[in-house]
Design an enzyme around this catalytic site. Structure first.
Site, PDB file in Angstrom:
ATOM      1  N   ASP A 119      -3.874  -8.786   3.374  1.00 38.46           N
ATOM      2  CA  ASP A 119      -2.751  -8.314   4.166  1.00 38.46           C
ATOM      3  C   ASP A 119      -2.273  -9.501   4.988  1.00 38.46           C
ATOM      4  O   ASP A 119      -3.086 -10.249   5.540  1.00 38.46           O
ATOM      5  CB  ASP A 119      -3.179  -7.162   5.089  1.00 38.46           C
ATOM      6  CG  ASP A 119      -1.965  -6.512   5.715  1.00 38.46           C
ATOM      7  OD1 ASP A 119      -1.552  -5.441   5.253  1.00 38.46           O
ATOM      8  OD2 ASP A 119      -1.399  -7.103   6.663  1.00 38.46           O
ATOM      9  N   SER A 533       5.087  -9.979   3.354  1.00 37.95           N
ATOM     10  CA  SER A 533       3.832  -9.340   2.986  1.00 37.95           C
ATOM     11  C   SER A 533       3.052 -10.105   1.914  1.00 37.95           C
ATOM     12  O   SER A 533       3.613 -10.862   1.134  1.00 37.95           O
ATOM     13  CB  SER A 533       4.164  -7.936   2.472  1.00 37.95           C
ATOM     14  OG  SER A 533       3.331  -7.568   1.406  1.00 37.95           O
ATOM     15  N   ARG A 535       1.547  -8.641  -0.552  1.00 39.69           N
ATOM     16  CA  ARG A 535       1.383  -7.778  -1.724  1.00 39.69           C
ATOM     17  C   ARG A 535       1.503  -8.554  -3.037  1.00 39.69           C
ATOM     18  O   ARG A 535       2.544  -9.123  -3.347  1.00 39.69           O
ATOM     19  CB  ARG A 535       2.376  -6.608  -1.676  1.00 39.69           C
ATOM     20  CG  ARG A 535       3.826  -6.989  -1.699  1.00 39.69           C
ATOM     21  CD  ARG A 535       4.718  -5.799  -1.389  1.00 39.69           C
ATOM     22  NE  ARG A 535       4.594  -5.435   0.027  1.00 39.69           N
ATOM     23  CZ  ARG A 535       5.561  -4.905   0.762  1.00 39.69           C
ATOM     24  NH1 ARG A 535       6.724  -4.639   0.226  1.00 39.69           N
ATOM     25  NH2 ARG A 535       5.355  -4.623   2.032  1.00 39.69           N
TER      26      ARG A 535
HETATM   27  C1  MIC Z   1       3.251  -5.138   5.301  1.00 41.25           C
HETATM   28  O1  MIC Z   1       3.225  -5.158   6.527  1.00 41.25           O
HETATM   29  O2  MIC Z   1       4.248  -5.457   4.636  1.00 41.25           O
HETATM   30  C2  MIC Z   1       2.004  -4.726   4.557  1.00 41.25           C
HETATM   31  C3  MIC Z   1       2.287  -3.441   3.904  1.00 41.25           C
HETATM   32  O3  MIC Z   1       0.946  -4.541   5.460  1.00 41.25           O
HETATM   33  C4  MIC Z   1       1.676  -5.831   3.554  1.00 41.25           C
HETATM   34  C5  MIC Z   1       0.626  -5.497   2.597  1.00 41.25           C
HETATM   35  C6  MIC Z   1       1.087  -4.604   1.474  1.00 41.25           C
HETATM   36  O4  MIC Z   1       2.195  -4.758   0.987  1.00 41.25           O
HETATM   37  O5  MIC Z   1       0.292  -3.762   1.097  1.00 41.25           O
HETATM   38  C7  MIC Z   1       1.316  -7.174   4.186  1.00 41.25           C
HETATM   39  O6  MIC Z   1       1.767  -7.466   5.277  1.00 41.25           O
HETATM   40  O7  MIC Z   1       0.646  -8.005   3.562  1.00 41.25           O
HETATM   41 FE1  SF4 Z   2       0.638  -3.986  10.173  1.00 40.01          FE
HETATM   42 FE2  SF4 Z   2       2.774  -2.619   9.512  1.00 40.01          FE
HETATM   43 FE3  SF4 Z   2       1.567  -4.139   7.664  1.00 40.01          FE
HETATM   44 FE4  SF4 Z   2       0.418  -1.904   8.587  1.00 40.01          FE
HETATM   45  S1  SF4 Z   2       2.321  -2.046   7.398  1.00 40.01           S
HETATM   46  S2  SF4 Z   2      -0.576  -3.875   8.321  1.00 40.01           S
HETATM   47  S3  SF4 Z   2       1.052  -1.863  10.714  1.00 40.01           S
HETATM   48  S4  SF4 Z   2       2.590  -4.828   9.524  1.00 40.01           S
END
Ligand code: MIC
Ligand code: SF4
Length: 641
Positions: A119, A533, A535
């Site tokens: 993350d 992110s 991801r």
């Molecule tokens: C986000 O804040 O965009 C997320 C969701 O936490 C992502 C991880 C994801 O896409 O699952 C991140 O920040 O890495």
């Molecule tokens: Fe943080 Fe939002 Fe990502 Fe969750 S979705 S880890 S609260 S930034």
């Protein structure tokens, strides 16, 4: 030689390579964390490595993103995650226990250690003096298997804090000020290390707000020293034994020093649609607001919510506005429930959600069409809230609370003093929602639901191919643009064929179908392609759709690593060529394998023209092998064979 704190932690964990900025090094990883939206993929990948038990000091699997459960998919994933954690020696933080970064700070972070998380906001733990880095799930799976984490040695930037925050200025405004100065690409390849007399004036949760949102600078990580204040926090968490002093040498040299006088910081707001569109609060006064959301891993600590409760006490949320609050963790939630702050929030009309990511990742609470939403989150990318034409502003919980009462941005300093809340002497400790793995996991049955589909794999990199530019996008494209999250897409994170239909859907709903018709394909991007992110689905799903290379002026760190991991060539292109190439252009590639092997530029010719394009790919020796093999899993298997 005098070292920065970052260099000290790196040198204590260096497996190979030399600490020269830009050169690739390998780091030993002490702790890992995953969350459910990236974790299912990470554990599916871990399973293919056929390792019985994780080889880290500590690995934790959190469930915090996909808690809406509109169908069976998320609940099935949770069950898979719990069983696979028990099978392989991973702690499991159950849904309802809180957001990974907040809980990790409270219960597991250790100063001086390395943490790799699937993350991008993993650097939150830098608030405790850890070197905490976000990465794709596959890199985290490899770290759980005992493999080192590879990265380019970052430049270490010193941020010297002096003075003390005054009035309504908060830690949030410190990081917004940095975003204003440096922009969302200003931190790429850098670690931000905080130092100077101002550090001692900030509590650990305040420091964590700053290191959390360092991710929005594109930074590799951000960290504070571990000092007496860190000790006080860990003691209050009844984890005093985890503390050690972690500081830079006095005469350490930094690539650059940025000075911030905390006394001069004022409340700020990031305007739509990027976290670096920062202006002083005074510039948006009077702007009407439909919704306020308080929470997320940036600003939902106990002190944050107690302050919000103190601002709202005995008043009612403005009649035209909806206030939503999601606590960072169950610890925060239980403590505000017992001390009365939760009652004050409810009495004021707040809609309180479970401790999870919730609206931050578009899991519910989409604002009205054309609406204005003020959020204490870290990202305000267009569409991420679930409402395409909403305007999202980012600010501190303190300012957000005043907006909730007045229905518009006001200057609270004219009305009242900011209520100051003291950090608690002891937190309420109850790890009952964290399941420890059994001593031996070999008997544990791993439970998989029908939504969990096998991982697609890619063939070796072809030597010659023709590929069409399927999409041309501008600078600062986020992984939310490439692979949107939200309530529709997130349940499909363990089903790549299904989630692939959403690739670039916010920009061009036809993209996925077009890519399947014209494989292999290319994407053409500007600067800082893939920011945001971690991801890996933003690489994995395009790979599934046949994307062979991304041509961009520059790449964000995590996304670039994810492209390599899934066998997509990240190729750098000059701004002149970016300007002249268009969607639909067909490019001819020849001798690609040899160029990758030797590190030479790749020359592609544009079909039906005399033109050729020079593409470079600053790949390390290891990355070249991975790309040639068609991805990191193939590469690991080849090495094992
Ligand atoms: C986000 O804040 O965009 C997320 C969701 O936490 C992502 C991880 C994801 O896409 O699952 C991140 O920040 O890495
Ligand atoms: Fe943080 Fe939002 Fe990502 Fe969750 S979705 S880890 S609260 S930034």
């Amino acid at each position: 030689m005098a070292l920065t704190l970052t260099e000290k932690i790196i040198s204590e964990h260096l497996v190979s390579g030399e600490m020269k900025p830009g050169d690739e090094i390998a780091l030993r990883i002490d702790q890992t964390l995953t969350q459910d939206a990236t974790g299912t993929m990470a554990y599916l990948q871990f399973e293919t490595l056929e390792i019985d038990r994780v080889r880290t000091e500590l690995s934790v699997s959190y469930v915090d993103h996909n808690t809406l459960q509109t169908g069976f998919e998320n609940a099935d994933d949770h069950r898979y995650l719990q069983s696979v954690a028990a099978r392989h020696g991973v702690y499991f933080s159950r849904p309802g226990n809180g957001i990974c970064h907040q809980v990790h700070l409270e219960r597991f972070g250790v100063p001086g250690r390395t943490l790799l998380g699937s993350d991008s906001h993993t650097p939150t733990a830098g608030g405790l003096g850890m070197l905490a880095i976000g990465a794709g799930g596959l890199d985290v799976a490899a770290a759980m298997a005992g493999e080192p984490f590879y990265l380019n040695t970052p430049q270490v930037i010193g941020v010297r804090l002096s003075g003390e925050l005054t009035g309504w200025a908060t830690a949030r405004d410190v990081i917004l000020e940095l975003l204003r100065r440096l922009t969302v690409k200003g931190g790429v390849g850098k670690v931000f290390e905080y130092l100077g007399p101002g550090v001692a004036t900030l509590t650990v949760p305040e420091r964590a707000t700053i290191t959390n949102m360092g991710a929005e600078l594109g930074a590799t990580s951000s960290l504070f020293p571990s000092d007496q204040e860190t000790l006080r926090f860990l003691r209050a968490q009844q984890r005093e034994e985890a503390w050690s002093e972690q500081v830079a040498d006095d005469d350490a040299t930094y690539a650059e020093i940025i000075e911030i006088d905390l006394g001069e910081i004022e409340p700020m707001v990031a305007q739509p649609h990027m976290p670096d569109q920062v202006v002083p609060l005074t510039e948006v006064l009077g702007l009407g607001v439909d919704q306020v959301c308080i929470g997320s891993c940036t600003n939902s600590s106990l002190e944050d919510l107690m302050t919000v409760a103190a601002v709202l006490k005995n008043q009612t949320v403005h009649e035209n506005l909806s206030l939503v609050i999601s606590p960072g963790s169950r610890q925060v939630e239980t403590m505000i429930a017992r001390n009365g702050a939760l009652a004050d929030l409810l009495a004021a009309g707040a809609r309180v959600l479970e401790p999870a990511c919730g609206p931050c990742i578009g899991m519910g609470q989409a604002p009205p069409s054309g609406g204005v939403s003020v959020r204490t989150f870290n990202r305000n990318f267009r569409g991420r809230s679930g409402t395409e034409d909403a305007d999202i502003y980012l600010t501190s919980p303190e300012i957000a609370a005043t907006v909730a009462l007045h229905g518009e941005f006001i200057d609270p300093s004219k009305l009242i003093e900011l209520p100051r809340v003291d950090a608690p002497e002891v937190f309420e400790i109850d790890d009952g929602m964290i399941v420890a793995p059994p001593e031996h996991g070999s008997d544990v049955e791993v439970l998989r639901g029908p939504n969990i589909k096998p991982l697609p794999v890619r063939d070796e990199l072809p030597d010659s191919f023709e590929a069409t530019i399927l999409l041309k996008v501008p600078d600062n494209i986020t992984t939310d643009d490439i692979m949107p999250a939200g309530a529709r897409g997130l349940p499909l994170r363990s089903n790549i064929p299904a989630i692939s239909e959403f690739v670039f859907s916010g920009i061009d709903p036809e993209f996925s179908a077009r890519a399947q018709q014209h494989s292999p394909g290319l994407v053409l991007g500007g600067e800082n392609y893939g920011q945001g992110s971690s991801r890996e689905h933003a690489a994995l799903a395009p790979m599934y759709l046949g994307i062979q290379a991304v041509l961009a002026e520059s790449f964000a760190r995590i996304h670039r690593a994810n492209l390599v991991n899934f066998g997509i060539l990240p190729l750098e292109i000059s701004s002149e060529d970016y300007e002249t190439l268009e969607q639909g252009d067909l490019l001819r590639f020849e001798g690609v394998r040899e160029a990758v092997e030797t590190g030479a530029s790749i020359i592609a010719t544009v079909a039906d023209t005399e033109r050729s394009i020079r593409l470079t790919s600053e790949l390390s020796t290891r990355e070249r092998e991975i790309v040639l093999a068609g991805g990191r899993l193939n590469h690991i298997r080849q090495r094992q064979a």
